[in-house]
Design a protein around this motif. Structure first.
Motif, PDB file in Angstrom:
ATOM      1  N   VAL A  45      12.559  -1.695  -4.869  1.00 22.23           N
ATOM      2  CA  VAL A  45      12.374  -1.542  -3.527  1.00 22.23           C
ATOM      3  C   VAL A  45      13.463  -2.344  -2.496  1.00 22.23           C
ATOM      4  CG1 VAL A  45      11.168  -3.222  -1.337  1.00 22.23           C
ATOM      5  CG2 VAL A  45       9.953  -1.670  -3.391  1.00 22.23           C
ATOM      6  N   TRP A  46      13.905  -1.591  -1.033  1.00 21.73           N
ATOM      7  CA  TRP A  46      14.998  -2.300  -0.562  1.00 21.73           C
ATOM      8  C   TRP A  46      13.901  -2.288   0.852  1.00 21.73           C
ATOM      9  CZ3 TRP A  46      16.838  -2.206   4.390  1.00 21.73           C
ATOM     10  CH2 TRP A  46      18.144  -3.515   4.520  1.00 21.73           C
ATOM     11  N   VAL A  47      14.463  -4.389   0.656  1.00 20.53           N
ATOM     12  CA  VAL A  47      13.788  -5.141   2.509  1.00 20.53           C
ATOM     13  C   VAL A  47      14.172  -5.676   2.749  1.00 20.53           C
ATOM     14  CG1 VAL A  47      11.773  -6.455   1.212  1.00 20.53           C
ATOM     15  CG2 VAL A  47      11.743  -5.612   3.934  1.00 20.53           C
ATOM     16  N   ASP A  48      14.432  -5.499   4.117  1.00 17.62           N
ATOM     17  CA  ASP A  48      16.190  -6.714   4.641  1.00 17.62           C
ATOM     18  C   ASP A  48      15.852  -8.102   3.961  1.00 17.62           C
ATOM     19  OD1 ASP A  48      13.769  -7.289   6.554  1.00 17.62           O
ATOM     20  OD2 ASP A  48      14.798  -6.376   7.797  1.00 17.62           O
ATOM     21  N   TYR A  49      15.370  -8.638   4.507  1.00 18.76           N
ATOM     22  CA  TYR A  49      14.959 -10.364   4.444  1.00 18.76           C
ATOM     23  C   TYR A  49      14.781 -10.236   2.820  1.00 18.76           C
ATOM     24  CZ  TYR A  49      12.656 -15.103   4.873  1.00 18.76           C
ATOM     25  OH  TYR A  49      12.558 -15.773   4.395  1.00 18.76           O
ATOM     26  N   SER A  50      14.291  -9.557   1.801  1.00 22.73           N
ATOM     27  CA  SER A  50      14.943  -9.715   0.340  1.00 22.73           C
ATOM     28  C   SER A  50      16.258  -9.460   0.066  1.00 22.73           C
ATOM     29  CB  SER A  50      13.778  -9.114  -0.576  1.00 22.73           C
ATOM     30  OG  SER A  50      12.775  -9.499  -0.481  1.00 22.73           O
ATOM     31  N   CYS A  51      16.792  -8.339   0.810  1.00 26.81           N
ATOM     32  CA  CYS A  51      18.060  -7.464  -0.040  1.00 26.81           C
ATOM     33  C   CYS A  51      19.178  -7.641   0.360  1.00 26.81           C
ATOM     34  CB  CYS A  51      17.446  -6.679  -0.171  1.00 26.81           C
ATOM     35  SG  CYS A  51      16.578  -6.290  -1.509  1.00 26.81           S
ATOM     36  N   ILE A  52      19.458  -8.539   1.922  1.00 25.83           N
ATOM     37  CA  ILE A  52      20.497  -8.707   2.747  1.00 25.83           C
ATOM     38  C   ILE A  52      20.848 -10.741   2.519  1.00 25.83           C
ATOM     39  CG2 ILE A  52      21.538  -8.816   4.680  1.00 25.83           C
ATOM     40  CD1 ILE A  52      21.153  -5.874   4.809  1.00 25.83           C
ATOM     41  N   GLU A  68       0.690   4.512  -2.430  1.00 27.66           N
ATOM     42  CA  GLU A  68       0.907   5.692  -2.177  1.00 27.66           C
ATOM     43  C   GLU A  68       1.742   6.062  -2.745  1.00 27.66           C
ATOM     44  OE1 GLU A  68      -1.398   7.518  -0.375  1.00 27.66           O
ATOM     45  OE2 GLU A  68      -3.051   5.536   0.618  1.00 27.66           O
ATOM     46  N   LEU A  69       2.676   6.488  -2.416  1.00 22.58           N
ATOM     47  CA  LEU A  69       3.985   7.166  -3.268  1.00 22.58           C
ATOM     48  C   LEU A  69       4.083   7.113  -4.595  1.00 22.58           C
ATOM     49  CD1 LEU A  69       7.376   5.456  -1.548  1.00 22.58           C
ATOM     50  CD2 LEU A  69       5.682   7.901  -0.948  1.00 22.58           C
ATOM     51  N   ALA A  70       3.490   5.759  -5.351  1.00 15.94           N
ATOM     52  CA  ALA A  70       3.930   5.895  -6.491  1.00 15.94           C
ATOM     53  C   ALA A  70       2.595   7.181  -7.400  1.00 15.94           C
ATOM     54  CB  ALA A  70       2.881   5.014  -7.650  1.00 15.94           C
ATOM     55  N   ASN A  71       0.718   6.797  -6.281  1.00 17.30           N
ATOM     56  CA  ASN A  71       0.180   8.635  -6.528  1.00 17.30           C
ATOM     57  C   ASN A  71      -0.067  10.085  -5.768  1.00 17.30           C
ATOM     58  OD1 ASN A  71      -1.536   6.760  -7.190  1.00 17.30           O
ATOM     59  ND2 ASN A  71      -2.596   5.777  -5.534  1.00 17.30           N
ATOM     60  N   LYS A  72       1.147   9.671  -4.566  1.00 19.60           N
ATOM     61  CA  LYS A  72       1.149  11.347  -4.979  1.00 19.60           C
ATOM     62  C   LYS A  72       2.251  11.938  -5.330  1.00 19.60           C
ATOM     63  CE  LYS A  72       3.893  13.082  -0.847  1.00 19.60           C
ATOM     64  NZ  LYS A  72       2.888  14.143  -0.395  1.00 19.60           N
ATOM     65  N   ASN A  73       3.169  10.994  -6.181  1.00 22.42           N
ATOM     66  CA  ASN A  73       4.192  11.547  -6.608  1.00 22.42           C
ATOM     67  C   ASN A  73       4.504  11.606  -8.745  1.00 22.42           C
ATOM     68  OD1 ASN A  73       7.109  12.439  -5.115  1.00 22.42           O
ATOM     69  ND2 ASN A  73       6.313  10.253  -4.282  1.00 22.42           N
ATOM     70  N   GLY A  74       2.488  10.659  -8.751  1.00 25.27           N
ATOM     71  CA  GLY A  74       2.943  10.625  -9.985  1.00 25.27           C
ATOM     72  C   GLY A  74       3.321   9.354 -11.167  1.00 25.27           C
ATOM     73  N   TRP A  75       4.464   8.823  -9.978  1.00 24.27           N
ATOM     74  CA  TRP A  75       4.739   7.904 -11.024  1.00 24.27           C
ATOM     75  C   TRP A  75       4.490   7.128 -12.073  1.00 24.27           C
ATOM     76  CZ3 TRP A  75       7.672   5.462  -5.693  1.00 24.27           C
ATOM     77  CH2 TRP A  75       8.196   6.989  -5.097  1.00 24.27           C
ATOM     78  N   ASP A  76       5.198   6.663 -12.932  1.00 28.47           N
ATOM     79  CA  ASP A  76       3.878   5.165 -13.912  1.00 28.47           C
ATOM     80  C   ASP A  76       3.145   3.925 -13.106  1.00 28.47           C
ATOM     81  OD1 ASP A  76       3.285   3.288 -15.869  1.00 28.47           O
ATOM     82  OD2 ASP A  76       5.615   3.461 -17.194  1.00 28.47           O
ATOM     83  N   PRO A  77       2.211   4.384 -13.483  1.00 31.66           N
ATOM     84  CA  PRO A  77       1.769   3.020 -12.689  1.00 31.66           C
ATOM     85  C   PRO A  77       2.054   1.744 -13.102  1.00 31.66           C
ATOM     86  CG  PRO A  77      -0.138   3.975 -13.883  1.00 31.66           C
ATOM     87  CD  PRO A  77       1.089   5.061 -14.386  1.00 31.66           C
ATOM     88  N   SER A  78       2.972   1.491 -13.573  1.00 28.56           N
ATOM     89  CA  SER A  78       3.454  -0.073 -14.038  1.00 28.56           C
ATOM     90  C   SER A  78       4.559  -0.262 -13.201  1.00 28.56           C
ATOM     91  CB  SER A  78       4.178  -0.350 -15.361  1.00 28.56           C
ATOM     92  OG  SER A  78       5.287   0.981 -15.172  1.00 28.56           O
ATOM     93  N   LEU A  79       5.496   1.157 -11.862  1.00 32.18           N
ATOM     94  CA  LEU A  79       6.146   1.016 -11.398  1.00 32.18           C
ATOM     95  C   LEU A  79       7.089   0.176 -11.941  1.00 32.18           C
ATOM     96  CD1 LEU A  79       3.851  -0.414  -8.246  1.00 32.18           C
ATOM     97  CD2 LEU A  79       4.406   2.152  -9.289  1.00 32.18           C
ATOM     98  N   ARG A  80       7.423   0.083 -13.072  1.00 30.87           N
ATOM     99  CA  ARG A  80       8.665  -0.321 -13.541  1.00 30.87           C
ATOM    100  C   ARG A  80      10.152   0.156 -13.288  1.00 30.87           C
ATOM    101  NH1 ARG A  80       8.504  -4.903 -16.909  1.00 30.87           N
ATOM    102  NH2 ARG A  80       9.929  -4.295 -18.231  1.00 30.87           N
ATOM    103  N   ASP A  81       9.794   1.647 -12.587  1.00 33.25           N
ATOM    104  CA  ASP A  81      11.060   2.206 -12.289  1.00 33.25           C
ATOM    105  C   ASP A  81      11.085   2.891 -11.341  1.00 33.25           C
ATOM    106  OD1 ASP A  81      12.290   2.725 -15.249  1.00 33.25           O
ATOM    107  OD2 ASP A  81      10.450   4.958 -15.667  1.00 33.25           O
ATOM    108  N   VAL A  82      10.320   1.892 -10.634  1.00 31.57           N
ATOM    109  CA  VAL A  82       9.925   2.296  -8.863  1.00 31.57           C
ATOM    110  C   VAL A  82      11.254   0.450  -8.313  1.00 31.57           C
ATOM    111  CG1 VAL A  82       8.929   2.421  -7.236  1.00 31.57           C
ATOM    112  CG2 VAL A  82       8.190   3.914  -8.293  1.00 31.57           C
ATOM    113  N   GLN A 142       0.962  -1.285   0.314  1.00 30.80           N
ATOM    114  CA  GLN A 142       0.205  -0.071  -0.536  1.00 30.80           C
ATOM    115  C   GLN A 142       0.537   1.539   0.012  1.00 30.80           C
ATOM    116  OE1 GLN A 142      -3.484  -0.635   2.599  1.00 30.80           O
ATOM    117  NE2 GLN A 142      -2.936  -2.550   3.316  1.00 30.80           N
ATOM    118  N   ALA A 143       2.196   1.171   0.748  1.00 29.60           N
ATOM    119  CA  ALA A 143       2.941   2.096   0.763  1.00 29.60           C
ATOM    120  C   ALA A 143       3.418   2.393  -0.516  1.00 29.60           C
ATOM    121  CB  ALA A 143       4.004   1.692   1.686  1.00 29.60           C
ATOM    122  N   VAL A 144       3.747   1.407  -1.380  1.00 27.28           N
ATOM    123  CA  VAL A 144       4.237   1.359  -2.931  1.00 27.28           C
ATOM    124  C   VAL A 144       3.128   2.294  -3.158  1.00 27.28           C
ATOM    125  CG1 VAL A 144       4.878   0.878  -4.633  1.00 27.28           C
ATOM    126  CG2 VAL A 144       6.151  -0.214  -2.650  1.00 27.28           C
TER     127      VAL A 144
END
Length: 629
Positions: free
Chosen positions: A351-358, A335-349, A331-333
Motif C-alpha cells: 500500500v502507498w498512502v501519503d501520511y505513511s509513505c512521505i 475488495e481488490l484481493a477478492n476481485k483478483n484472487g490474490w493470496d488472502p495473506s496479502l503478503r504480496d500486496v 475494505q478496498a484492499v
C-alpha cells in the motif's frame, strides 16, 4: 522663538522672516550703544511687560499700548472677554493675529526699513486720522495709502532701499542677474543696457552649460541603455537556461527517484488499525523501500501488487482523525484481493498512502518525495480514490467526492497515474454517512473512462497554502507540481508522436488525454497564476510564472528528436533498460519500460534496509523482501 512665531516657508527665498509682527506703529528695542544702566532698565521693563500675569491682561486692555503677538496671549481669549471685548471684536482681532503669526504671512524687520517714518507716520498716520474722522471711506484709505507708499518707494529708489535693508539684515546685495530677474523695470529705468548685457552673458553661459549637460546626459543615456541591454540579455539567457533546465528536470523526473518509493505491506497496514505516521513506520522498520526505478519495475514485474490510495485530509494537522477513510482503505484492499484472487495473506500486496509513505517531519526531504509523486502514482498497479462522506475536523463542512475532486493534490495524483496507466486500474471507494456520523457501506467501483477529464485540470484545484495566503512560505504548492506534470505530458506526447512501438498497445486513452489538453491547454497548463503573499506584514498579489511556454518547448523537443533522456544508474531488468516507453501488458499504456510477460530478475544483490541481510541472487523478490530504513 519658533513656538512664538514659526519659521516661514519663504525662508531663504530672498525674503526675511521677522521675529515679531508690527501691527500698531510701535516697536521697542535696546540699542547696543546705550549705557548699561539703561539697558538693564529696558530689559527689566521688557520682562515685566512680557510676563504672563502682566502681558495677558495688558494686551486685552483697550488703553494698552501692547499688541498680542503671542499665541498664549491670544488664546483661548478669556482675557479679552474679561477685559470688555465683544465676541465679534475678539474673533476679528484673533483672526488677524492668527494670520500674522502663521507661516503664510510675510512679516519683516520694519524698524530697519528705509524711510519707515514716511510710510507709517506721514502716510498711514495722516490718512488713518482722516478715515477715523469719516472724511474718507475705507476704499479711499486703501487707494491713497497704496499711492503714497508707491511714491515714497519711487522717491527713495526701490533698489537703493533693498540694498540698505539687506545690509541691515547682514545680507549681501543681490547680484545684477537677480536684480534684472526680480526688478527689471527699476533696472531698465536706471540703465537699460545693464540687463541686456547680463542677459547676453547669461544666454552664452546657458548655451555652454546646456551643451555640456546635454552631452553628459547623452553619454549617461547611452551608458544606461547599454547596461540595460546587457542586463536584458543576461535575464533572457538566464530565463532560457531556466526553461531548458526545467525541461531536462521534467524528463529526468520520470526516470529517476529523487526520494525512494516507500510502501507498507497490506497485511501490516490492516493490522495497524489506523494511518501511521511515516517516521513511526520508518523507525520500526516496517516500510518496504525501493531505491530506484529498476527496483520498482522489477518489484512489480515479480508479481507484487502496489495499491495507491488517494484521499483528502480531513483536518489541517492529521489526515484522518475520525479513522473513517482508513476503514474504507482496508475494505478496498480486501475488495481488490477478492476481485483478483490474490493470496488472502496479502503478503504480496503493498500500500502507498501519503501520511505513511512521505516524510512528514523534514520539509526538505518531504519536497524530494513530492517531486517523485508522478513516479509513485504511475508505478502503482491499482489506484483507489477514497472519498467517503466525513466531517472536516477543523471546518464546518462535509468532505466527500465533490470536495476531493476540487483538491489540487488529489487531481495531481489521479493525473500522474492515469497519464501513465490509463484508467483501467482506477477504482472509486465512497460511502454515505450514517446517522451517527460514521461511514456506511462502501461502494467500490471502477472509474469511468472519462473520469480523468475533470482531474486533468490540476492547477484549477484548491490548495490549503493559497487559502492561508502563503504566510510563512516562499512559494505555492502549484509550483512544485510543474516538473512532474510537465514530464508526464512530455512522455504522453512522445508516445503519440512516435507511435506505438510493439503494435499491441491501445492508444485511444492517450489520444483522449491529448485532445482534452489541446482543447483546454491554457487552462490545463496555465502560463502564469496570481499568488498572494505576505511580506513584512503587507499583503502582496503578484503574477508568477508557472508553465510559461514550456509545453510548446516540450513539443518542439520531441518533434526535433532532442528530448533529454537520463538513464538511471544501477542494475535492473532488461525492461527497465529499454528506451521504449509503452507497457505491453494488462493496461496497454505508457510505462517506465516495455514489460515482458516474464520479467528477468536483476543480477544485482538486493539488500534489506536496516539489518544488512543480503538476499541470494535470483531470488530478489521473495516474500522476505520487506525493507525498512
Amino acid at each position: 522663538l519658533n513656538e512664538i512665531l514659526p519659521s516661514s516657508e519663504l525662508a531663504g527665498r530672498l525674503i526675511n522672516r521677522a521675529p515679531f509682527y508690527w501691527s500698531g506703529g510701535l516697536g521697542t528695542l535696546i540699542r547696543k550703544s546705550s549705557d548699561e544702566i539703561k539697558k538693564d532698565f529696558m530689559w527689566d521693563f521688557f520682562v515685566y511687560t512680557n510676563s504672563p500675569a502682566t502681558s495677558q491682561y495688558d494686551v486685552a486692555n483697550y488703553a494698552s499700548w501692547l499688541d498680542s503677538w503671542r499665541f498664549s496671549q491670544l488664546f483661548p481669549g478669556d482675557n479679552f472677554l474679561d477685559g470688555g471685548w465683544s465676541e465679534d471684536s475678539y474673533e476679528e482681532h484673533a483672526a488677524v493675529m492668527r494670520w500674522a503669526l502663521s507661516t503664510e504671512s510675510n512679516g519683516a524687520f520694519n524698524l530697519r526699513t528705509p524711510a519707515l517714518a514716511k510710510y507709517t507716520r506721514d502716510t498711514v498716520g495722516e490718512l488713518m486720522g482722516l478715515y477715523i474722522a469719516d472724511n474718507i471711506t475705507l476704499d479711499e484709505l486703501s487707494i491713497r495709502v497704496t499711492e503714497g507708499w508707491t511714491k515714497i518707494t519711487a522717491d527713495e529708489g526701490k533698489l537703493n532701499q533693498l540694498d540698505i535693508y539687506r545690509a541691515a539684515l547682514g545680507l549681501d546685495s543681490q547680484t545684477t542677474v537677480e536684480k534684472c530677474r526680480l526688478h527689471r523695470e527699476e533696472m531698465d529705468f536706471i540703465d537699460p543696457s545693464v540687463c541686456l548685457e547680463a542677459e547676453d552673458k547669461t544666454t552664452l553661459i546657458i548655451i555652454i552649460l546646456s551643451s555640456i549637460v546635454g552631452a553628459g546626459i547623452l553619454i549617461l543615456v547611452s551608458y544606461f541603455s547599454y547596461k540595460r541591454y546587457k542586463s536584458y540579455q543576461a535575464i533572457k539567457r538566464a530565463h532560457e537556461q531556466l526553461m531548458e533546465n526545467t525541461l531536462n528536470e521534467a524528463t529526468k523526473a520520470l526516470r529517476t527517484l529523487d526520494y525512494p518509493l516507500h510502501l507498507v505491506r497490506a497485511d501490516e497496514f490492516i493490522q495497524d488499525g489506523e494511518l501511521m505516521r511515516h517516521e513511526v513506520m520508518r523507525n520500526t522498520h516496517r516500510l518496504t523501500v525501493l531505491d530506484n526505478l529498476p527496483d520498482v519495475d522489477a518489484f512489480v514485474g515479480a508479481g507484487k501488487q502496489v495499491v495507491f490510495f488517494s484521499h483528502q485530509w480531513t483536518s489541517f494537522k492529521l489526515p484522518d482523525p475520525s479513522n473513517s477513510q482508513y476503514k474504507i482503505m482496508v475494505q478496498a484492499v480486501k475488495e481488490l484481493a477478492n476481485k483478483n484472487g490474490w493470496d488472502p495473506s496479502l503478503r504480496d500486496v503493498f500500500v502507498w498512502v501519503d501520511y505513511s509513505c512521505i516524510p512528514q517531519a523534514n520539509a526538505s526531504v518531504q519536497n524530494l518525495a513530492i517531486r517523485s509523486l508522478a513516479v509513485y502514482a504511475s508505478s502503482a498497479t491499482y489506484f483507489v480514490i477514497v472519498a467517503p462522506e466525513v466531517n472536516h475536523a477543523d471546518e464546518e463542512h462535509v468532505c466527500d467526492l465533490d470536495t476531493y475532486q476540487r483538491r489540487m493534490w488529489c487531481r495531481a495524483e489521479q493525473v500522474c497515474h492515469s497519464m501513465r496507466n490509463g484508467t483501467s486500474g482506477m477504482f472509486l471507494a465512497v460511502s454515505q454517512k450514517k446517522d451517527d456520523g460514521t461511514p456506511g457501506d462502501i461502494k467500490f467501483n471502477p472509474v469511468k473512462s472519462d473520469f480523468f477529464l475533470e482531474s486533468l485540470h490540476v492547477f484549477n484545484g484548491e490548495l490549503t497554502c493559497c487559502r492561508f495566503e502563503h504566510k510563512g512560505m516562499e512559494s505555492c504548492d502549484r509550483q512544485s507540481l510543474v516538473v512532474p506534470i510537465l514530464g508526464l505530458y512530455g512522455e504522453l506526447f512522445r508516445a503519440a508522436y512516435e507511435g506505438v512501438k510493439g503494435g499491441d498497445a491501445d492508444m485511444s486513452t492517450v489520444e483522449a488525454f491529448l485532445r482534452e489538453i489541446e482543447k483546454h491547454q491554457e487552462d490545463v497548463f496555465p502560463r502564469t497564476f496570481q499568488r498572494v503573499m505576505w511580506r513584512k506584514n503587507k499583503r502582496v498579489m503578484e503574477e508568477v510564472l508557472l508553465f510559461g511556454d514550456l509545453i510548446d518547448r516540450m513539443r518542439a523537443r520531441i518533434k526535433t528528436g532532442t528530448m533529454f533522456v537520463v538513464q538511471e544508474r544501477g542494475a535492473g531488468t532488461e525492461s527497465t533498460k529499454s528506451t521504449e516507453f509503452i507497457r505491453h501488458g494488462a493496461n496497454d499504456f505508457v510505462r517506465h519500460g516495455s514489460q515482458p510477460s516474464e520479467p528477468e530478475v536483476p543480477s544485482a544483490e538486493f539488500v534489506r534496509h536496516g539489518n544488512g541481510v543480503e538476499k541470494p541472487k535470483g531470488d530478489a523478490f521473495t516474500d522476505e523482501y520487506e525493507s525498512g530504513i
